[in-house]
Design a protein around this motif. Structure first.
Motif, PDB file in Angstrom:
ATOM      1  N   LEU A  18      48.083  22.815  54.239  1.00 52.32           N
ATOM      2  CA  LEU A  18      46.919  23.575  53.816  1.00 52.32           C
ATOM      3  C   LEU A  18      47.095  23.969  52.366  1.00 52.32           C
ATOM      4  O   LEU A  18      48.224  24.171  51.914  1.00 52.32           O
ATOM      5  CB  LEU A  18      46.747  24.856  54.646  1.00 52.32           C
ATOM      6  N   ARG A  19      45.978  24.111  51.664  1.00 51.70           N
ATOM      7  CA  ARG A  19      46.025  24.709  50.340  1.00 51.70           C
ATOM      8  C   ARG A  19      45.125  25.932  50.361  1.00 51.70           C
ATOM      9  O   ARG A  19      43.905  25.826  50.547  1.00 51.70           O
ATOM     10  CB  ARG A  19      45.567  23.745  49.246  1.00 51.70           C
ATOM     11  N   LEU A  20      45.747  27.066  50.178  1.00 59.37           N
ATOM     12  CA  LEU A  20      45.014  28.315  50.105  1.00 59.37           C
ATOM     13  C   LEU A  20      44.600  28.567  48.667  1.00 59.37           C
ATOM     14  O   LEU A  20      45.344  28.251  47.730  1.00 59.37           O
ATOM     15  CB  LEU A  20      45.863  29.476  50.605  1.00 59.37           C
ATOM     16  N   SER A  21      43.426  29.148  48.490  1.00 57.99           N
ATOM     17  CA  SER A  21      42.928  29.494  47.171  1.00 57.99           C
ATOM     18  C   SER A  21      42.641  30.989  47.109  1.00 57.99           C
ATOM     19  O   SER A  21      42.304  31.605  48.122  1.00 57.99           O
ATOM     20  CB  SER A  21      41.639  28.730  46.857  1.00 57.99           C
ATOM     21  N   CYS A  22      42.757  31.520  45.928  1.00 57.04           N
ATOM     22  CA  CYS A  22      42.440  32.927  45.699  1.00 57.04           C
ATOM     23  C   CYS A  22      41.664  32.994  44.388  1.00 57.04           C
ATOM     24  O   CYS A  22      42.239  32.751  43.316  1.00 57.04           O
ATOM     25  CB  CYS A  22      43.708  33.754  45.632  1.00 57.04           C
ATOM     26  N   ALA A  23      40.393  33.304  44.493  1.00 52.94           N
ATOM     27  CA  ALA A  23      39.537  33.377  43.322  1.00 52.94           C
ATOM     28  C   ALA A  23      39.451  34.816  42.832  1.00 52.94           C
ATOM     29  O   ALA A  23      39.246  35.746  43.628  1.00 52.94           O
ATOM     30  CB  ALA A  23      38.138  32.865  43.668  1.00 52.94           C
ATOM     31  N   ALA A  24      39.608  34.982  41.534  1.00 50.01           N
ATOM     32  CA  ALA A  24      39.599  36.315  40.933  1.00 50.01           C
ATOM     33  C   ALA A  24      38.372  36.512  40.062  1.00 50.01           C
ATOM     34  O   ALA A  24      37.920  35.581  39.386  1.00 50.01           O
ATOM     35  CB  ALA A  24      40.863  36.508  40.108  1.00 50.01           C
ATOM     36  N   SER A  25      37.863  37.716  40.075  1.00 53.83           N
ATOM     37  CA  SER A  25      36.755  38.058  39.190  1.00 53.83           C
ATOM     38  C   SER A  25      37.305  38.453  37.831  1.00 53.83           C
ATOM     39  O   SER A  25      38.504  38.696  37.666  1.00 53.83           O
ATOM     40  CB  SER A  25      35.963  39.223  39.781  1.00 53.83           C
ATOM     41  N   GLY A  26      36.441  38.534  36.850  1.00 55.24           N
ATOM     42  CA  GLY A  26      36.857  39.026  35.554  1.00 55.24           C
ATOM     43  C   GLY A  26      37.219  37.925  34.572  1.00 55.24           C
ATOM     44  O   GLY A  26      37.347  36.750  34.934  1.00 55.24           O
ATOM     45  N   ARG A  27      37.429  38.324  33.316  1.00 53.26           N
ATOM     46  CA  ARG A  27      37.683  37.362  32.245  1.00 53.26           C
ATOM     47  C   ARG A  27      39.100  37.419  31.716  1.00 53.26           C
ATOM     48  O   ARG A  27      39.416  36.758  30.751  1.00 53.26           O
ATOM     49  CB  ARG A  27      36.704  37.644  31.100  1.00 53.26           C
ATOM     50  N   THR A  28      39.964  38.203  32.373  1.00 53.92           N
ATOM     51  CA  THR A  28      41.333  38.351  31.879  1.00 53.92           C
ATOM     52  C   THR A  28      42.342  37.936  32.939  1.00 53.92           C
ATOM     53  O   THR A  28      43.389  38.557  33.084  1.00 53.92           O
ATOM     54  CB  THR A  28      41.586  39.807  31.457  1.00 53.92           C
ATOM     55  N   PHE A  29      42.026  36.876  33.657  1.00 57.07           N
ATOM     56  CA  PHE A  29      42.880  36.460  34.775  1.00 57.07           C
ATOM     57  C   PHE A  29      44.308  36.193  34.321  1.00 57.07           C
ATOM     58  O   PHE A  29      45.270  36.501  35.031  1.00 57.07           O
ATOM     59  CB  PHE A  29      42.272  35.220  35.423  1.00 57.07           C
ATOM     60  N   SER A  30      44.480  35.630  33.147  1.00 49.89           N
ATOM     61  CA  SER A  30      45.827  35.305  32.665  1.00 49.89           C
ATOM     62  C   SER A  30      46.649  36.555  32.352  1.00 49.89           C
ATOM     63  O   SER A  30      47.855  36.453  32.102  1.00 49.89           O
ATOM     64  CB  SER A  30      45.750  34.417  31.432  1.00 49.89           C
ATOM     65  N   SER A  31      46.022  37.711  32.359  1.00 51.62           N
ATOM     66  CA  SER A  31      46.729  38.974  32.139  1.00 51.62           C
ATOM     67  C   SER A  31      47.417  39.495  33.396  1.00 51.62           C
ATOM     68  O   SER A  31      48.083  40.538  33.345  1.00 51.62           O
ATOM     69  CB  SER A  31      45.763  40.053  31.645  1.00 51.62           C
TER      70      SER A  31
END
Length: 125
Positions: A18-31
């Motif tokens: 399986l490949r689980l995904s986690c989507a994040a809101s916002g524009r500073t994900f790399s932070s």
């Protein structure tokens, strides 16, 4: 602040992937450094893997090394957990979490301020 939504769980036979995904809101994900955790029925939530903000540093708990791979795509604001050779004991609710410390990783749940609702993985024997 960041909101996290996991997906990709399901019912799979032992030995599958399986490949689980986690989507994040916002524009500073790399932070954010990101982590994956899981909680099996009747057990405490446990750490699985973590990745720093750039994706260049990863760390796994010993029990999943070689079967689990954490990765991230900062352009898509998404972190992934690839799980291979699934076992019945992998059955659990899988959570992603975010820590606003992009350069370091942590195995401690208390270091992660933001959590998703989880995605269920069920492995049949």
């Amino acid at each position: 602040q960041v909101q996290l939504v996991e997906s990709g769980g399901g019912l799979v036979q032992a030995g599958g992937s399986l490949r689980l995904s986690c989507a994040a809101s916002g524009r500073t994900f790399s932070s954010y450094a990101m982590g994956w955790f899981r909680q099996a029925p009747g057990k405490e939530r446990e750490f699985l893997a973590t990745i720093n903000g750039s994706g260049g540093v990863t760390y796994y708990t010993d029990s999943v090394k070689g079967r689990f791979t954490i990765s991230r795509d900062n352009a898509k604001n998404t972190v992934y957990l690839q799980i291979n050779s699934l076992k019945p004991e992998d059955t659990a609710l899988y959570y992603c979490a975010a820590r606003r410390r992009p350069f370091t990783t942590s195995t401690l749940q208390s270091d992660y301020a933001y959590w998703g609702q989880g995605t269920q993985v069920t492995v049949s024997s």
